[in-house]
Design a protein around this motif. Structure first.
Motif, PDB file in Angstrom:
ATOM      1  N   VAL A  22      38.125  56.901  54.584  1.00 57.47           N
ATOM      2  CA  VAL A  22      38.564  55.623  54.012  1.00 57.47           C
ATOM      3  C   VAL A  22      37.398  54.958  53.286  1.00 57.47           C
ATOM      4  O   VAL A  22      36.267  54.939  53.783  1.00 57.47           O
ATOM      5  CB  VAL A  22      39.095  54.678  55.111  1.00 57.47           C
ATOM      6  N   ASP A  23      37.687  54.409  52.117  1.00 51.65           N
ATOM      7  CA  ASP A  23      36.682  53.638  51.381  1.00 51.65           C
ATOM      8  C   ASP A  23      37.392  52.602  50.526  1.00 51.65           C
ATOM      9  O   ASP A  23      38.615  52.654  50.347  1.00 51.65           O
ATOM     10  CB  ASP A  23      35.816  54.549  50.516  1.00 51.65           C
ATOM     11  N   GLU A  24      36.605  51.665  49.996  1.00 55.15           N
ATOM     12  CA  GLU A  24      37.164  50.579  49.190  1.00 55.15           C
ATOM     13  C   GLU A  24      36.479  50.505  47.839  1.00 55.15           C
ATOM     14  O   GLU A  24      35.415  51.085  47.623  1.00 55.15           O
ATOM     15  CB  GLU A  24      37.023  49.248  49.919  1.00 55.15           C
ATOM     16  N   ALA A  25      37.091  49.749  46.949  1.00 49.04           N
ATOM     17  CA  ALA A  25      36.489  49.436  45.656  1.00 49.04           C
ATOM     18  C   ALA A  25      36.869  48.013  45.297  1.00 49.04           C
ATOM     19  O   ALA A  25      38.026  47.619  45.461  1.00 49.04           O
ATOM     20  CB  ALA A  25      36.975  50.402  44.576  1.00 49.04           C
ATOM     21  N   GLY A  26      35.880  47.249  44.835  1.00 47.34           N
ATOM     22  CA  GLY A  26      36.205  45.928  44.321  1.00 47.34           C
ATOM     23  C   GLY A  26      35.858  44.754  45.199  1.00 47.34           C
ATOM     24  O   GLY A  26      36.468  43.692  45.079  1.00 47.34           O
ATOM     25  N   ARG A  27      34.850  44.879  46.048  1.00 46.42           N
ATOM     26  CA  ARG A  27      34.439  43.712  46.832  1.00 46.42           C
ATOM     27  C   ARG A  27      33.609  42.745  45.997  1.00 46.42           C
ATOM     28  O   ARG A  27      33.688  41.532  46.173  1.00 46.42           O
ATOM     29  CB  ARG A  27      33.638  44.151  48.065  1.00 46.42           C
ATOM     30  N   GLY A  28      32.807  43.272  45.071  1.00 46.11           N
ATOM     31  CA  GLY A  28      31.897  42.432  44.308  1.00 46.11           C
ATOM     32  C   GLY A  28      32.473  41.726  43.099  1.00 46.11           C
ATOM     33  O   GLY A  28      31.963  40.676  42.706  1.00 46.11           O
ATOM     34  N   PRO A  29      33.515  42.242  42.460  1.00 46.66           N
ATOM     35  CA  PRO A  29      34.037  41.606  41.253  1.00 46.66           C
ATOM     36  C   PRO A  29      34.542  40.185  41.482  1.00 46.66           C
ATOM     37  O   PRO A  29      34.880  39.796  42.602  1.00 46.66           O
ATOM     38  CB  PRO A  29      35.190  42.533  40.841  1.00 46.66           C
ATOM     39  N   LEU A  30      34.619  39.440  40.397  1.00 47.48           N
ATOM     40  CA  LEU A  30      35.084  38.059  40.445  1.00 47.48           C
ATOM     41  C   LEU A  30      36.592  37.954  40.255  1.00 47.48           C
ATOM     42  O   LEU A  30      37.140  36.851  40.367  1.00 47.48           O
ATOM     43  CB  LEU A  30      34.395  37.237  39.350  1.00 47.48           C
ATOM     44  N   ALA A  31      37.247  39.065  39.970  1.00 50.39           N
ATOM     45  CA  ALA A  31      38.673  39.014  39.664  1.00 50.39           C
ATOM     46  C   ALA A  31      39.369  40.286  40.127  1.00 50.39           C
ATOM     47  O   ALA A  31      38.740  41.323  40.325  1.00 50.39           O
ATOM     48  CB  ALA A  31      38.886  38.832  38.160  1.00 50.39           C
ATOM     49  N   GLY A  32      40.679  40.178  40.282  1.00 49.44           N
ATOM     50  CA  GLY A  32      41.491  41.330  40.638  1.00 49.44           C
ATOM     51  C   GLY A  32      41.500  41.610  42.127  1.00 49.44           C
ATOM     52  O   GLY A  32      40.710  41.056  42.891  1.00 49.44           O
ATOM     53  N   PRO A  33      42.400  42.480  42.565  1.00 49.96           N
ATOM     54  CA  PRO A  33      42.511  42.807  43.985  1.00 49.96           C
ATOM     55  C   PRO A  33      41.362  43.681  44.454  1.00 49.96           C
ATOM     56  O   PRO A  33      40.641  44.277  43.651  1.00 49.96           O
ATOM     57  CB  PRO A  33      43.836  43.569  44.060  1.00 49.96           C
ATOM     58  N   VAL A  34      41.190  43.747  45.765  1.00 50.69           N
ATOM     59  CA  VAL A  34      40.317  44.755  46.357  1.00 50.69           C
ATOM     60  C   VAL A  34      41.210  45.930  46.730  1.00 50.69           C
ATOM     61  O   VAL A  34      42.336  45.748  47.192  1.00 50.69           O
ATOM     62  CB  VAL A  34      39.552  44.201  47.584  1.00 50.69           C
ATOM     63  N   PHE A 161      44.721  39.510  29.716  1.00 55.36           N
ATOM     64  CA  PHE A 161      43.740  38.435  29.506  1.00 55.36           C
ATOM     65  C   PHE A 161      42.571  38.971  28.679  1.00 55.36           C
ATOM     66  O   PHE A 161      41.468  39.181  29.197  1.00 55.36           O
ATOM     67  CB  PHE A 161      43.242  37.901  30.854  1.00 55.36           C
ATOM     68  N   PRO A 162      42.774  39.207  27.385  1.00 54.31           N
ATOM     69  CA  PRO A 162      41.755  39.887  26.566  1.00 54.31           C
ATOM     70  C   PRO A 162      40.469  39.095  26.364  1.00 54.31           C
ATOM     71  O   PRO A 162      39.456  39.679  25.972  1.00 54.31           O
ATOM     72  CB  PRO A 162      42.482  40.105  25.233  1.00 54.31           C
ATOM     73  N   ALA A 163      40.467  37.815  26.641  1.00 57.32           N
ATOM     74  CA  ALA A 163      39.276  37.002  26.380  1.00 57.32           C
ATOM     75  C   ALA A 163      38.125  37.302  27.329  1.00 57.32           C
ATOM     76  O   ALA A 163      36.978  36.936  27.048  1.00 57.32           O
ATOM     77  CB  ALA A 163      39.631  35.515  26.475  1.00 57.32           C
ATOM     78  N   TYR A 164      38.396  37.983  28.441  1.00 54.45           N
ATOM     79  CA  TYR A 164      37.366  38.131  29.477  1.00 54.45           C
ATOM     80  C   TYR A 164      36.640  39.475  29.459  1.00 54.45           C
ATOM     81  O   TYR A 164      35.602  39.617  30.092  1.00 54.45           O
ATOM     82  CB  TYR A 164      37.990  37.910  30.856  1.00 54.45           C
ATOM     83  N   HIS A 184      36.284  29.831  28.812  1.00 50.57           N
ATOM     84  CA  HIS A 184      37.746  29.771  28.888  1.00 50.57           C
ATOM     85  C   HIS A 184      38.280  29.276  30.230  1.00 50.57           C
ATOM     86  O   HIS A 184      39.474  28.997  30.341  1.00 50.57           O
ATOM     87  CB  HIS A 184      38.333  31.158  28.609  1.00 50.57           C
ATOM     88  N   GLY A 185      37.404  29.195  31.228  1.00 51.22           N
ATOM     89  CA  GLY A 185      37.886  28.869  32.561  1.00 51.22           C
ATOM     90  C   GLY A 185      38.508  30.094  33.214  1.00 51.22           C
ATOM     91  O   GLY A 185      38.734  31.116  32.560  1.00 51.22           O
ATOM     92  N   PRO A 186      38.787  30.035  34.503  1.00 52.11           N
ATOM     93  CA  PRO A 186      39.350  31.197  35.201  1.00 52.11           C
ATOM     94  C   PRO A 186      40.788  31.482  34.773  1.00 52.11           C
ATOM     95  O   PRO A 186      41.538  30.570  34.422  1.00 52.11           O
ATOM     96  CB  PRO A 186      39.297  30.787  36.679  1.00 52.11           C
ATOM     97  N   CYS A 187      41.154  32.763  34.825  1.00 53.38           N
ATOM     98  CA  CYS A 187      42.542  33.163  34.626  1.00 53.38           C
ATOM     99  C   CYS A 187      43.202  33.276  36.007  1.00 53.38           C
ATOM    100  O   CYS A 187      42.523  33.175  37.035  1.00 53.38           O
ATOM    101  CB  CYS A 187      42.616  34.488  33.867  1.00 53.38           C
ATOM    102  N   PRO A 188      44.505  33.487  36.075  1.00 53.72           N
ATOM    103  CA  PRO A 188      45.169  33.561  37.387  1.00 53.72           C
ATOM    104  C   PRO A 188      44.657  34.672  38.294  1.00 53.72           C
ATOM    105  O   PRO A 188      44.853  34.605  39.511  1.00 53.72           O
ATOM    106  CB  PRO A 188      46.639  33.796  37.015  1.00 53.72           C
ATOM    107  N   GLU A 201      35.474  26.740  37.018  1.00 55.17           N
ATOM    108  CA  GLU A 201      36.645  25.880  37.127  1.00 55.17           C
ATOM    109  C   GLU A 201      36.235  24.408  37.100  1.00 55.17           C
ATOM    110  O   GLU A 201      36.868  23.577  36.441  1.00 55.17           O
ATOM    111  CB  GLU A 201      37.398  26.208  38.417  1.00 55.17           C
ATOM    112  N   VAL A 202      35.160  24.085  37.803  1.00 54.44           N
ATOM    113  CA  VAL A 202      34.662  22.708  37.816  1.00 54.44           C
ATOM    114  C   VAL A 202      34.160  22.310  36.430  1.00 54.44           C
ATOM    115  O   VAL A 202      34.435  21.204  35.944  1.00 54.44           O
ATOM    116  CB  VAL A 202      33.545  22.559  38.869  1.00 54.44           C
ATOM    117  N   ALA A 203      33.432  23.224  35.767  1.00 56.62           N
ATOM    118  CA  ALA A 203      32.909  22.925  34.434  1.00 56.62           C
ATOM    119  C   ALA A 203      34.035  22.666  33.444  1.00 56.62           C
ATOM    120  O   ALA A 203      33.955  21.753  32.613  1.00 56.62           O
ATOM    121  CB  ALA A 203      32.036  24.083  33.958  1.00 56.62           C
ATOM    122  N   LEU A 204      35.098  23.453  33.542  1.00 57.49           N
ATOM    123  CA  LEU A 204      36.239  23.265  32.649  1.00 57.49           C
ATOM    124  C   LEU A 204      36.907  21.917  32.902  1.00 57.49           C
ATOM    125  O   LEU A 204      37.291  21.208  31.960  1.00 57.49           O
ATOM    126  CB  LEU A 204      37.243  24.398  32.844  1.00 57.49           C
TER     127      LEU A 204
END
Length: 215
Positions: A22-34, A161-164, A184-188, A201-204
């Motif tokens: 078992v292993d994982e991918a995606g703990r470090g990113p700022l977006a998307g599922p793990v 979300f092509p802007a990111y 652009h601020g965060p996307c969903p 989010e605060v800056a926006l």
């Protein structure tokens, strides 16, 4: 003269049974599922070139992904959503994705080997192996499945979300990604529990003159 009693073939009861990596991918990113994957390899169909997914080229990972799916006795890829990451925290969300991957296997393993120093709560004996993705073939296979699956998800995010620039950085906090966040601020699909996303989010909100700062 009675015939001799035929010899009986001894049965082996102490076979170790099936082992899942078992292993994982995606703990470090700022977006998307793990994403987590669980794999039970077939000893009769060895797969050459298994290694830590981070040390393989994208093309090599894609080829191994197809071979693993074709040759493994069982495999399962599972996710924990952005909402679950923000609600539970990334560690618990990762453990949740791992548990889902193991429970989704069509065969029940006798033991689970997990990359890292923690294991999810399972009904099966489990062992954590530091750097297991580089030393245990089944964990290497799981790391490849999880990485390729998540990279493909990021291509989908890039279309939505092509802007990111998700197709390039896969959600990791690169300078370009953080600049896009501030612009652009965060996307969903961004993880609001992560500090850079929260700061954007605060800056926006400040730029837009909002009366309330997001909490």
């Amino acid at each position: 003269m009675p015939s001799p009693t035929p010899a009986q073939i001894p049965l082996v009861f102490d076979r170790p049974g099936l082992v899942a990596g078992v292993d994982e991918a995606g703990r470090g990113p700022l977006a998307g599922p793990v994403v987590a994957a669980a794999v039970i390899l077939d000893e009769l169909q060895p797969i050459a070139g298994l290694a830590d997914s981070k040390k393989l080229t994208a093309r090599r990972r894609e080829r191994l992904y197809d071979e693993i799916r074709a040759k493994a006795l069982a495999c399962c890829i599972a996710e924990a959503s952005v909402e679950e990451i923000d609600r539970l925290n990334i560690l618990h969300a990762t453990m949740l994705a791992m548990r889902r991957a193991v429970e989704g296997l069509r065969l029940r393993p006798a033991k689970v080997l997990v990359d890292g120093n923690r294991v999810p709560v399972l009904r099966i004996p489990a062992e954590a192996i530091v750097q297991g993705d580089a030393t245990v073939a089944a964990i290497s296979a799981a790391s490849i499945l999880a990485k390729v699956h998540r990279d493909r998800l990021c291509l989908g995010l890039d279309e939505r979300f092509p802007a990111y620039g998700f197709a390039v950085h896969k959600g990791y906090p690169t300078a370009a990604h953080q600049a896009a966040l501030l612009a652009h601020g965060p996307c969903p699909e961004h993880r609001r529990s992560y500090a850079p996303v929260r700061a954007a989010e605060v800056a926006l909100a400040l730029r837009s003159g909002a009366n309330e700062i997001p909490r």
